[in-house]
Enzyme design. Structure first.
Site, mmCIF file in Angstrom:
data_model
loop_
_atom_site.group_PDB
_atom_site.id
_atom_site.type_symbol
_atom_site.label_atom_id
_atom_site.label_comp_id
_atom_site.label_asym_id
_atom_site.label_seq_id
_atom_site.Cartn_x
_atom_site.Cartn_y
_atom_site.Cartn_z
ATOM 1 N N GLY A 130 26.036 66.977 48.803
ATOM 2 C CA GLY A 130 26.856 68.003 49.460
ATOM 3 C C GLY A 130 26.682 69.376 48.833
ATOM 4 N N TYR A 140 44.889 65.311 52.435
ATOM 5 C CA TYR A 140 43.863 65.602 51.412
ATOM 6 C C TYR A 140 44.540 65.889 50.074
ATOM 7 C CZ TYR A 140 40.086 68.494 49.301
ATOM 8 O OH TYR A 140 39.127 69.059 48.480
ATOM 9 N N LYS A 183 44.141 63.793 46.549
ATOM 10 C CA LYS A 183 43.555 64.445 45.378
ATOM 11 C C LYS A 183 44.505 64.359 44.180
ATOM 12 C CE LYS A 183 39.490 66.036 46.640
ATOM 13 N NZ LYS A 183 38.268 65.609 45.948
ATOM 14 N N TRP A 215 39.284 83.782 63.320
ATOM 15 C CA TRP A 215 40.482 83.019 63.634
ATOM 16 C C TRP A 215 41.610 83.378 62.681
ATOM 17 C CZ3 TRP A 215 37.474 77.729 64.042
ATOM 18 C CH2 TRP A 215 36.707 77.766 65.217
#
Ligand code: NAP
Ligand code: GFB
Length: 323
Positions: A14, A145, A149, A211
């Protein structure tokens, strides 16, 4: 005494994993002494689906690492989190429990896992520091998430208390750079804006819509900079307490300023518009890097240069960049 290290990097394919691979390659080319006794293994989901205990154990059996940098996770930007909080929680809980239990079973000397500055309580005083992780509810946009974590820190304390394991964690601010996820729907703001604005240029559009209001504030760190901090942490940081890896508080920028930097780097000449009908997410998550600076002298690439280099990478790899 410098023992041979076999370093397994989960999530090695990643954004952050590829940056660590780049830095390790540079160290090997320059003959840096730290890397001389280290063997590095970078793994992605094709090597093992870490949500699966059997596949996780098979990966550790195969490589028998002495050290682990644990990056693997379901990761995404604000809008992806808002739409999939349950998946972010379940997948990351499975991955983290499997990787840390395999690390314990295979007697890994040290694990450095990865939290995020977005997991801190939403109602918090600033600047945020490492002591605040569990002091209240995270922002609603990414509670799945965030709680998954936070459980890494709980697991680290449990493995240390019960088995004496040196399992620790770092807390990066927002990361961007080459090999990022440039998906307009799933990616973080910098890569998503780069791809969307580059598309607007290719379509000769005269305006581009950012956005949200553009008012939220973020600390952004270049992936190659945080890669060096991961290497330092793996080699030198021997506490189980989390360590924030962030640029300075004064390096915080607004989303609007980030969009302007991307506009300049791309050479887009149209007008930026702001769609306040879209979510802003957390207004700010300003974190202190005081603890890091008390231990090490980090170097941070100026934001506009990191944006310039990321845009250049994207344009060179547009057809293969993650969508
Ligand atoms: P990324 O680019 O999305 O990479 C995620 C990595 O995890 C990939 O290598 C992926 O493998 C692997 N992975 C995902 N699901 C997996 C599974 N089920 N089994 C095995 N591997 C799996 O993420 P990143 O931005 O590099 O993030 C790395 C770490 O930094 C994560 O723990 C993230 O939470 C943390 N972090 C990121 C940011 C940020 O702004 N990006 C900020 C703070 C913290 P494939 O390539 O095969 O899919
Ligand atoms: O990086 P990002 O998606 O996540 O940034 P967070 C979201 C901010 O950028 C919001 C604005 O204020 C958005 O309104 N924005 C503007 C955009 N245009 C865009 C766009 O095209 N795409 C995106 N994605 N945003 C994440 C957490 O929070 O931080 C994750 O949700 C993760 O769990 C990550 O930890 C590091 O910075 O708001």
């Amino acid at each position: 005494m410098n023992l041979e290290k076999r370093v397994l990097v989960t999530g090695g394919t990643g954004l952050v994993g590829k940056a660590i691979e780049t830095v390790v390659k540079e160290e090997k080319q320059t003959g840096a002494h730290e890397v001389l006794n280290e063997t590095w293994i970078f793994c992605g989901s094709k090597d093992a689906d870490l949500r699966d205990k059997v596949e996780t154990d098979a990966l550790f059996e195969k490589h028998k690492p002495t050290h682990v940098i644990h990056l693997a996770a379901m990761v995404g930007g604000l809008f992806h989190n808002m739409a999939h909080n349950l998946d972010f929680f379940r997948d990351n809980m499975s991955i983290n429990d499997n990787v840390l239990h395999a690390s314990y079973k295979y007697k890994v000397v040290k694990v450095v896992s990865c939290l995020s500055t977005c997991i801190f309580p939403d109602n918090v005083t600033y600047p945020i520091d490492e002591t605040m992780i569990h002091n209240g509810e995270p922002h609603t946009s990414n509670f799945g998430y965030s709680y998954a974590k936070r459980m890494i820190d709980v697991l680290n304390r449990g493995y240390h208390e019960q088995h004496g394991c040196l399992f620790t964690s770092v807390v990066p601010c927002n990361v961007f750079g080459p090999h990022d996820n440039f998906s307009p729907s799933c990616g973080h703001v910098i890569p998503a804006l780069i791809r969307r604005m580059d598309d607007a240029m290719r379509n000769e559009e005269k305006t581009f819509t950012v956005w949200g209001s553009g008012k939220p504030l973020r600390q952004f760190i270049y992936s190659l900079d945080i890669a060096k901090l991961f290497l330092w942490t793996m080699r030198n940081y021997d506490s189980i307490e989390p360590l924030i890896l962030s640029v300075d508080e004064e390096d915080e920028v607004s989303i609007a300023a980030a969009a302007e930097a991307i506009k300049h780097a791309l050479g887009f000449e149209g007008r930026l518009l702001f769609d306040t009908g879209r979510a802003d997410g957390q207004h700010k998550k300003t974190a202190s890097n005081k603890k890091l600076r008390s231990l090490f002298a980090p170097e941070f690439t100026p934001f506009h240069l990191a944006v310039r280099d990321t845009v250049a990478w994207f344009r060179d790899h547009r057809d293969t960049a993650r969508l």
